[in-house]
Design a protein around this motif. Sequence first.
Motif, PDB file in Angstrom:
ATOM      1  N   PHE A 157      23.069 -13.014  65.181  1.00  0.00           N
ATOM      2  CA  PHE A 157      22.347 -13.277  66.074  1.00  0.00           C
ATOM      3  C   PHE A 157      22.526 -13.811  67.423  1.00  0.00           C
ATOM      4  O   PHE A 157      21.976 -13.579  68.459  1.00  0.00           O
ATOM      5  CB  PHE A 157      20.392 -13.556  65.153  1.00  0.00           C
ATOM      6  CG  PHE A 157      19.699 -12.726  64.845  1.00  0.00           C
ATOM      7  CD1 PHE A 157      18.865 -11.800  64.946  1.00  0.00           C
ATOM      8  CD2 PHE A 157      20.201 -13.128  63.328  1.00  0.00           C
ATOM      9  CE1 PHE A 157      19.022 -10.844  63.847  1.00  0.00           C
ATOM     10  CE2 PHE A 157      19.472 -11.580  62.129  1.00  0.00           C
ATOM     11  CZ  PHE A 157      19.227 -10.420  62.748  1.00  0.00           C
ATOM     12  N   SER A 185      27.613 -10.124  58.052  1.00  0.00           N
ATOM     13  CA  SER A 185      26.864  -9.941  59.551  1.00  0.00           C
ATOM     14  C   SER A 185      26.790  -8.711  60.362  1.00  0.00           C
ATOM     15  O   SER A 185      26.093  -8.240  60.902  1.00  0.00           O
ATOM     16  CB  SER A 185      27.864 -11.244  60.220  1.00  0.00           C
ATOM     17  OG  SER A 185      28.856 -10.442  60.285  1.00  0.00           O
ATOM     18  N   PHE A 206      23.720 -23.665  59.484  1.00  0.00           N
ATOM     19  CA  PHE A 206      22.989 -22.698  60.787  1.00  0.00           C
ATOM     20  C   PHE A 206      23.353 -24.016  62.293  1.00  0.00           C
ATOM     21  O   PHE A 206      22.403 -24.262  62.254  1.00  0.00           O
ATOM     22  CB  PHE A 206      22.243 -21.992  60.239  1.00  0.00           C
ATOM     23  CG  PHE A 206      21.564 -21.255  61.625  1.00  0.00           C
ATOM     24  CD1 PHE A 206      21.637 -19.895  61.898  1.00  0.00           C
ATOM     25  CD2 PHE A 206      20.686 -21.245  62.348  1.00  0.00           C
ATOM     26  CE1 PHE A 206      21.702 -18.968  63.145  1.00  0.00           C
ATOM     27  CE2 PHE A 206      20.270 -20.503  63.910  1.00  0.00           C
ATOM     28  CZ  PHE A 206      21.048 -19.134  64.005  1.00  0.00           C
ATOM     29  N   VAL A 254      23.607  -6.514  60.199  1.00  0.00           N
ATOM     30  CA  VAL A 254      22.747  -7.485  60.587  1.00  0.00           C
ATOM     31  C   VAL A 254      22.545  -5.923  61.804  1.00  0.00           C
ATOM     32  O   VAL A 254      21.686  -5.866  63.082  1.00  0.00           O
ATOM     33  CB  VAL A 254      22.771  -8.758  60.894  1.00  0.00           C
ATOM     34  CG1 VAL A 254      21.829  -9.025  61.586  1.00  0.00           C
ATOM     35  CG2 VAL A 254      22.290  -9.445  59.433  1.00  0.00           C
ATOM     36  N   LEU A 269      24.318 -15.386  53.301  1.00  0.00           N
ATOM     37  CA  LEU A 269      23.097 -15.559  53.953  1.00  0.00           C
ATOM     38  C   LEU A 269      23.676 -16.681  54.922  1.00  0.00           C
ATOM     39  O   LEU A 269      22.898 -17.045  55.741  1.00  0.00           O
ATOM     40  CB  LEU A 269      22.485 -17.414  52.510  1.00  0.00           C
ATOM     41  CG  LEU A 269      21.758 -16.331  51.296  1.00  0.00           C
ATOM     42  CD1 LEU A 269      20.885 -16.775  51.120  1.00  0.00           C
ATOM     43  CD2 LEU A 269      21.295 -15.197  51.895  1.00  0.00           C
ATOM     44  N   THR A 270      24.661 -17.415  54.774  1.00  0.00           N
ATOM     45  CA  THR A 270      25.910 -18.511  56.174  1.00  0.00           C
ATOM     46  C   THR A 270      25.324 -17.888  57.366  1.00  0.00           C
ATOM     47  O   THR A 270      25.610 -17.931  58.125  1.00  0.00           O
ATOM     48  CB  THR A 270      26.700 -19.312  55.267  1.00  0.00           C
ATOM     49  OG1 THR A 270      25.823 -20.064  53.939  1.00  0.00           O
ATOM     50  CG2 THR A 270      26.827 -20.662  56.703  1.00  0.00           C
ATOM     51  N   PRO A 328      22.871 -14.957  59.614  1.00  0.00           N
ATOM     52  CA  PRO A 328      22.082 -15.119  60.902  1.00  0.00           C
ATOM     53  C   PRO A 328      22.591 -14.989  61.798  1.00  0.00           C
ATOM     54  O   PRO A 328      22.157 -15.117  62.920  1.00  0.00           O
ATOM     55  CB  PRO A 328      21.795 -16.443  60.487  1.00  0.00           C
ATOM     56  CG  PRO A 328      21.163 -16.161  58.754  1.00  0.00           C
ATOM     57  CD  PRO A 328      22.558 -15.515  58.329  1.00  0.00           C
TER      58      PRO A 328
END
Length: 440
Positions: free
Chosen positions: A248, A106, A399, A109, A241-242, A245
């Motif tokens: 954001f 994260s 999510f 990102v 992957l969990t 996101p």
Amino acid sequence: MSKEESFRNPDAVLDVYEHPGLGQGVLLSLQHMFAMFGSTVLVPILIGLNPSIALLASGVGTLVHMLCTKFKIPAYLGSSFAFVATMQALMKTDGYPAVAQGAIASGIVYLIVSFVIGKIGSAWVNKVLPPIVVGPIIIVIGLSLATTAANDAMLKNQKYDLTYFGVALFTLVMTLIFQMCFKGFTSLISIMLGIICGYVLSLFLGIVDLSGVEQAAWFSLPALDVPFISYHFKWYPAAILTMAPIAFVTMTEHMGHIMVLNSLTKRDFMKDPGLHKTMLGDGLSTIIAGFIGGPPTTSYGENIGVLAMTKVHSVSVLAGAAGFAILFSFVGKVAALIESIPMPVIGGISFLLFGTIASNGLKILVDHKIDFGEKRNMLIASVILVIGIGGAYLQLGNFQLTSVALCTIIGMLLNWLLPKEAASERALEERRAQEGKIYQ
């Protein structure tokens, strides 16, 4: 005097680049540390991590953020609640190594988004987030925490407790007295004095648990849980992957907090030092937290509330708070003493801090003379406020888009899609124009 120092916010007691004296600075920094402490250590407790590591991560992360933003932004970074549910699930299945990889992902990102914004600029932010969107979002940021403040003030073991509520109201009243009835430095540290008064009353009422203080060592090294050293390395793609996101989601909250700080300090941190710099600092802070065994970090509304209340916007005061957080992560008894502050005391202070954030959203609407006689403005604000304060969220598998993030996105879409003027308003204007021609 540098270019940044050529402007001074006339509303500030201490502006961003100004420094208090040593004695005042210590007390002002401790006040900020008290404000963030409860939430910062609560996150790791909920997940099953070491609170001292979270305290260390918040202090180091805040200083890293300040370095990235050239010590221009008075922001404090603490443990993020946005990742709690996901991290709880990962801890049950794969343990901290999975959480660490998700936290680091994260943070990466954030770095990617920071790079993109650095290339294309942040001028688009003012277009997609005009005052009619920003004002209600800031109100939501404050009021969405209202239930948390009320629960902290009233509930003991999930049941209403009159003693708790009495302590919360006493803490609030004492803080208001120090804020309004005293002058000078006493007024500036009103939040800390209110917490101390609430704590003393709690001691007399027997609702303070001091067992943790008695058991804690005076000096202890935080038990760093470095995932790539403490464990045999293994990839956890599902965790990555969990959690990635969710970055954001916290970005929208990050931008909301920057907008509040812009309003308080009368500056535009989106331009100087730049949104890409603030994103970079947030991302690096989360990556560091993941590496040392802490939860992801984010900017804290509690500390923004302190800035709004005291009008002390000095970056050096926040840097001092970060220094104390690092220090107290090694001093077991002091950390345990702060951790023993009862929840009703925190709740009483939160009534004021969270409300002050919301009031700054109202101030933006007033300062920009937003006309709620215009149907478009009324619709945008109404939808943002109800979705955000109501706690509506979007759930897609694991999510979750939180209420603050969801109302921000919907507010931006409404601002983009709705016409500048409603059809009924255009018809009324056309009719008036025709009537004017007839009378001429």
